[in-house]
Design a protein around this motif. Structure first.
Motif, PDB file in Angstrom:
ATOM      1  N   ARG A  81     -56.676 -19.813 -32.075  1.00 58.09           N
ATOM      2  CA  ARG A  81     -57.637 -18.994 -31.331  1.00 58.09           C
ATOM      3  C   ARG A  81     -59.054 -19.129 -31.922  1.00 58.09           C
ATOM      4  NH1 ARG A  81     -57.069 -14.594 -28.160  1.00 58.09           N
ATOM      5  NH2 ARG A  81     -54.829 -14.468 -28.599  1.00 58.09           N
ATOM      6  N   ASP A  82     -59.133 -19.187 -33.258  1.00 59.76           N
ATOM      7  CA  ASP A  82     -60.437 -19.266 -33.937  1.00 59.76           C
ATOM      8  C   ASP A  82     -61.138 -20.599 -33.689  1.00 59.76           C
ATOM      9  OD1 ASP A  82     -59.853 -16.771 -34.942  1.00 59.76           O
ATOM     10  OD2 ASP A  82     -59.093 -17.534 -36.867  1.00 59.76           O
ATOM     11  N   LEU A  83     -60.377 -21.599 -33.299  1.00 57.57           N
ATOM     12  CA  LEU A  83     -60.936 -22.947 -33.153  1.00 57.57           C
ATOM     13  C   LEU A  83     -61.292 -23.296 -31.714  1.00 57.57           C
ATOM     14  CD1 LEU A  83     -58.353 -24.600 -35.556  1.00 57.57           C
ATOM     15  CD2 LEU A  83     -60.631 -23.783 -36.129  1.00 57.57           C
ATOM     16  N   LEU A  84     -60.969 -22.399 -30.786  1.00 54.12           N
ATOM     17  CA  LEU A  84     -61.235 -22.670 -29.367  1.00 54.12           C
ATOM     18  C   LEU A  84     -62.717 -22.968 -29.077  1.00 54.12           C
ATOM     19  CD1 LEU A  84     -58.886 -20.145 -27.519  1.00 54.12           C
ATOM     20  CD2 LEU A  84     -58.713 -22.634 -27.513  1.00 54.12           C
ATOM     21  N   PRO A  85     -63.681 -22.209 -29.653  1.00 52.45           N
ATOM     22  CA  PRO A  85     -65.091 -22.508 -29.363  1.00 52.45           C
ATOM     23  C   PRO A  85     -65.474 -23.941 -29.741  1.00 52.45           C
ATOM     24  CG  PRO A  85     -64.907 -20.357 -30.410  1.00 52.45           C
ATOM     25  CD  PRO A  85     -63.562 -20.988 -30.507  1.00 52.45           C
ATOM     26  N   ALA A  86     -64.987 -24.416 -30.895  1.00 53.73           N
ATOM     27  CA  ALA A  86     -65.307 -25.780 -31.332  1.00 53.73           C
ATOM     28  C   ALA A  86     -64.653 -26.806 -30.420  1.00 53.73           C
ATOM     29  CB  ALA A  86     -64.852 -25.985 -32.785  1.00 53.73           C
ATOM     30  N   LEU A  87     -63.411 -26.557 -30.027  1.00 53.09           N
ATOM     31  CA  LEU A  87     -62.702 -27.494 -29.158  1.00 53.09           C
ATOM     32  C   LEU A  87     -63.342 -27.543 -27.769  1.00 53.09           C
ATOM     33  CD1 LEU A  87     -59.044 -26.588 -30.217  1.00 53.09           C
ATOM     34  CD2 LEU A  87     -60.330 -28.640 -30.866  1.00 53.09           C
ATOM     35  N   GLU A  88     -63.779 -26.398 -27.279  1.00 57.69           N
ATOM     36  CA  GLU A  88     -64.466 -26.367 -25.979  1.00 57.69           C
ATOM     37  C   GLU A  88     -65.791 -27.115 -26.038  1.00 57.69           C
ATOM     38  OE1 GLU A  88     -64.519 -22.160 -25.375  1.00 57.69           O
ATOM     39  OE2 GLU A  88     -62.558 -22.142 -24.366  1.00 57.69           O
ATOM     40  N   MET A  97     -49.598 -29.523 -31.577  1.00 60.50           N
ATOM     41  CA  MET A  97     -49.202 -28.313 -30.867  1.00 60.50           C
ATOM     42  C   MET A  97     -47.696 -28.091 -30.956  1.00 60.50           C
ATOM     43  SD  MET A  97     -49.878 -27.472 -26.847  1.00 60.50           S
ATOM     44  CE  MET A  97     -51.585 -27.945 -26.923  1.00 60.50           C
ATOM     45  N   SER A  98     -47.308 -26.817 -31.110  1.00 60.48           N
ATOM     46  CA  SER A  98     -45.876 -26.455 -31.167  1.00 60.48           C
ATOM     47  C   SER A  98     -45.134 -27.316 -32.185  1.00 60.48           C
ATOM     48  CB  SER A  98     -45.219 -26.590 -29.782  1.00 60.48           C
ATOM     49  OG  SER A  98     -45.615 -25.526 -28.951  1.00 60.48           O
ATOM     50  N   GLU A  99     -45.785 -27.519 -33.334  1.00 59.77           N
ATOM     51  CA  GLU A  99     -45.174 -28.317 -34.405  1.00 59.77           C
ATOM     52  C   GLU A  99     -44.121 -27.494 -35.148  1.00 59.77           C
ATOM     53  OE1 GLU A  99     -46.943 -31.375 -37.796  1.00 59.77           O
ATOM     54  OE2 GLU A  99     -48.305 -30.018 -36.747  1.00 59.77           O
ATOM     55  N   VAL A 100     -44.302 -26.171 -35.137  1.00 60.88           N
ATOM     56  CA  VAL A 100     -43.348 -25.239 -35.739  1.00 60.88           C
ATOM     57  C   VAL A 100     -43.010 -24.172 -34.676  1.00 60.88           C
ATOM     58  CG1 VAL A 100     -44.029 -25.601 -38.137  1.00 60.88           C
ATOM     59  CG2 VAL A 100     -45.270 -23.912 -36.766  1.00 60.88           C
ATOM     60  N   PRO A 101     -41.870 -23.464 -34.833  1.00 62.21           N
ATOM     61  CA  PRO A 101     -41.406 -22.563 -33.772  1.00 62.21           C
ATOM     62  C   PRO A 101     -42.329 -21.377 -33.482  1.00 62.21           C
ATOM     63  CG  PRO A 101     -39.642 -23.035 -35.342  1.00 62.21           C
ATOM     64  CD  PRO A 101     -40.899 -23.593 -35.917  1.00 62.21           C
ATOM     65  N   SER A 102     -43.165 -21.001 -34.441  1.00 64.42           N
ATOM     66  CA  SER A 102     -43.949 -19.763 -34.308  1.00 64.42           C
ATOM     67  C   SER A 102     -45.239 -19.938 -33.498  1.00 64.42           C
ATOM     68  CB  SER A 102     -44.312 -19.240 -35.701  1.00 64.42           C
ATOM     69  OG  SER A 102     -45.040 -20.240 -36.423  1.00 64.42           O
ATOM     70  N   ARG A 155     -45.816 -20.478 -30.151  1.00 63.45           N
ATOM     71  CA  ARG A 155     -45.725 -20.406 -28.698  1.00 63.45           C
ATOM     72  C   ARG A 155     -46.989 -19.809 -28.061  1.00 63.45           C
ATOM     73  NH1 ARG A 155     -40.364 -18.116 -25.630  1.00 63.45           N
ATOM     74  NH2 ARG A 155     -41.290 -17.706 -23.602  1.00 63.45           N
ATOM     75  N   GLU A 156     -47.453 -18.685 -28.601  1.00 68.01           N
ATOM     76  CA  GLU A 156     -48.651 -18.036 -28.050  1.00 68.01           C
ATOM     77  C   GLU A 156     -49.878 -18.933 -28.205  1.00 68.01           C
ATOM     78  OE1 GLU A 156     -51.411 -14.081 -28.815  1.00 68.01           O
ATOM     79  OE2 GLU A 156     -49.393 -14.139 -29.660  1.00 68.01           O
ATOM     80  N   GLU A 157     -49.986 -19.568 -29.373  1.00 65.41           N
ATOM     81  CA  GLU A 157     -51.110 -20.482 -29.612  1.00 65.41           C
ATOM     82  C   GLU A 157     -51.067 -21.665 -28.648  1.00 65.41           C
ATOM     83  OE1 GLU A 157     -51.991 -23.642 -33.005  1.00 65.41           O
ATOM     84  OE2 GLU A 157     -52.372 -21.606 -33.728  1.00 65.41           O
ATOM     85  N   SER A 158     -49.884 -22.175 -28.390  1.00 61.13           N
ATOM     86  CA  SER A 158     -49.738 -23.310 -27.470  1.00 61.13           C
ATOM     87  C   SER A 158     -50.243 -22.943 -26.078  1.00 61.13           C
ATOM     88  CB  SER A 158     -48.283 -23.771 -27.404  1.00 61.13           C
ATOM     89  OG  SER A 158     -47.869 -24.262 -28.669  1.00 61.13           O
ATOM     90  N   LEU A 171     -44.406 -23.319 -20.339  1.00 61.36           N
ATOM     91  CA  LEU A 171     -45.165 -24.285 -21.152  1.00 61.36           C
ATOM     92  C   LEU A 171     -44.884 -25.706 -20.656  1.00 61.36           C
ATOM     93  CD1 LEU A 171     -44.714 -22.931 -24.813  1.00 61.36           C
ATOM     94  CD2 LEU A 171     -46.828 -22.967 -23.487  1.00 61.36           C
ATOM     95  N   VAL A 172     -43.615 -26.014 -20.447  1.00 62.58           N
ATOM     96  CA  VAL A 172     -43.236 -27.342 -19.951  1.00 62.58           C
ATOM     97  C   VAL A 172     -43.916 -27.620 -18.618  1.00 62.58           C
ATOM     98  CG1 VAL A 172     -41.319 -28.745 -19.082  1.00 62.58           C
ATOM     99  CG2 VAL A 172     -41.026 -27.413 -21.176  1.00 62.58           C
ATOM    100  N   ASP A 173     -43.865 -26.651 -17.718  1.00 58.80           N
ATOM    101  CA  ASP A 173     -44.450 -26.833 -16.386  1.00 58.80           C
ATOM    102  C   ASP A 173     -45.942 -27.149 -16.475  1.00 58.80           C
ATOM    103  OD1 ASP A 173     -41.993 -26.331 -15.272  1.00 58.80           O
ATOM    104  OD2 ASP A 173     -42.440 -24.244 -14.723  1.00 58.80           O
ATOM    105  N   ARG A 174     -46.640 -26.478 -17.390  1.00 57.89           N
ATOM    106  CA  ARG A 174     -48.082 -26.710 -17.520  1.00 57.89           C
ATOM    107  C   ARG A 174     -48.373 -28.103 -18.066  1.00 57.89           C
ATOM    108  NH1 ARG A 174     -50.212 -21.482 -20.543  1.00 57.89           N
ATOM    109  NH2 ARG A 174     -52.269 -22.356 -20.165  1.00 57.89           N
TER     110      ARG A 174
END
Length: 355
Positions: free
Chosen positions: A181-188, A201-206, A208-211, A238-241
């Motif tokens: 979430r903190d990195l979204l401005p830079a990525l945008e 993305m989704s490299e670890v199970p926790s 999901r929300e970040e993905s 997530l898969v559908d997107r």
């Protein structure tokens, strides 16, 4: 033996290669000889056959390599070696990625860091090495918003001055640290400036929300995506997107198994996405640390999931569509594949690969 020849001669595209993680045993030995005072042994920089490490232990290995690669001279040497090694494995197009680092002791600046990588790419091209190389400037997620923004500014600068060699941004680093979430401005900001986005993305199970947040950007490619699909704790939404936006996945078999985010090759999420017919690019991640090469990764995918030579060829050829360089480069690469295909697919095929 014919199998080994086929996978070695197969023209390949490598889209997920971290520079420092790709440093070979031979290059590590050269670095160790330069810096004997560090008391580093080669075994501290690689995870050999049959060995596995936790994700935390993998990141400790990268820290050891960073101690060896801490000057502009080191970066130039390892980048040159890595490019030549990929070319020797018949990789025709390579996107290297790395986080620019500054080192007070050697006078290395982040700008110098990127310049050294670009110099290595240019020198290899001048020497006639048969590989087209581009660079993704990496954001290390643990360093937060401000550093991420600085990294994007640096990437924007080199996108304009490098003659098309800097093509995108990678988001990587320890997935258990920092917040997407903190990195979204830079990525945008990066996306708006014309830089492509490859996001771990989704490299670890926790995650999901970040993905879900990162998919809103959306990225141009996904690194790993291990836990996106429902069978791995992700979700159908997530898969559908990912499918609706046709976002390719960078698949790293050995890395995931040795780093223990996937339990075995047969359980790898490549199977799920491949059976969907979704774009997947087979990659190495860190060929030096995980003691692999791209021809070996293709051979692993084929032997594990029963892919014929024709299917492997198609997998390799379709990876060309996932690259971040322009349409002209894609067309040049496809021409190479067209020229190589008739001779290579004539090689006799082993019985286990006739599925």
């Amino acid at each position: 033996m014919e199998d080994d020849v086929f996978y070695k001669e197969l023209p390949k595209v490598e889209l997920h290669a971290h520079l420092n993680g790709s440093v070979s045993v031979q290059s590590i030995e050269k670095l160790i000889q330069r810096k004997p005072e560090l008391n580093i042994q080669q075994s501290m920089t690689a995870i050999g056959k049959g060995q596995r490490r936790t994700l935390d232990e993998c990141f400790e290995v990268f820290k050891v390599i960073h101690k060896l690669v801490d000057s502009q001279e080191d970066i130039l040497m390892v980048a040159t070696d890595v490019i030549n090694e990929f070319a020797a494995d018949n990789v025709k197009y390579l996107e290297l990625r790395s986080t620019p680092r500054a080192e007070k002791d050697t006078g290395l600046t982040k700008k110098n860091y990127v310049e050294a990588v670009i110099k290595a790419i240019q020198q290899c091209k001048e020497e006639g090495v048969d590989i087209d190389v581009r660079f993704l400037v990496a954001i290390d997620r643990r360093n937060g918003t401000e550093v991420a923004m600085e990294t994007v500014k640096l990437a924007e600068e080199f996108m304009l001055s490098s003659g098309g060699l800097v093509v995108g941004i990678d988001l990587s680093g320890d997935p258990t640290v920092g917040r997407g979430r903190d990195l979204l401005p830079a990525l945008e900001k990066a996306r708006n400036s014309g830089l492509k986005l490859s996001l771990h993305m989704s490299e670890v199970p926790s995650q999901r929300e970040e993905s879900e947040l990162l998919l809103n950007l959306p990225p141009d490619r996904i690194g790993h995506g291990t836990f996106l699909h429902p069978e791995m704790g992700g979700s159908q939404s997530l898969v559908d997107r990912v499918v609706d936006r046709n976002i390719p996945l960078e698949i790293c078999l050995t890395s995931n198994v040795k780093g223990q985010t996937v339990s075995s090759y047969s359980q790898h999420h490549f199977k799920y996405w491949y059976q969907l017919g979704h774009p997947c690019a087979v990659c190495t991640d860190d060929k030096g640390v995980f003691c692999t090469e791209l021809s070996q990764e293709y051979q692993l995918a084929a032997s594990t999931f029963g892919l014929s030579r024709g299917a492997v060829w198609t997998l390799s050829e379709r990876a060309v569509d996932c690259i971040f360089a322009g349409e002209d480069v894609k067309q040049q690469l496809k021409q190479k594949w067209t020229e190589i295909r008739p001779g290579l697919l004539k090689l006799p095929e082993s019985k286990e690969n006739l599925l």
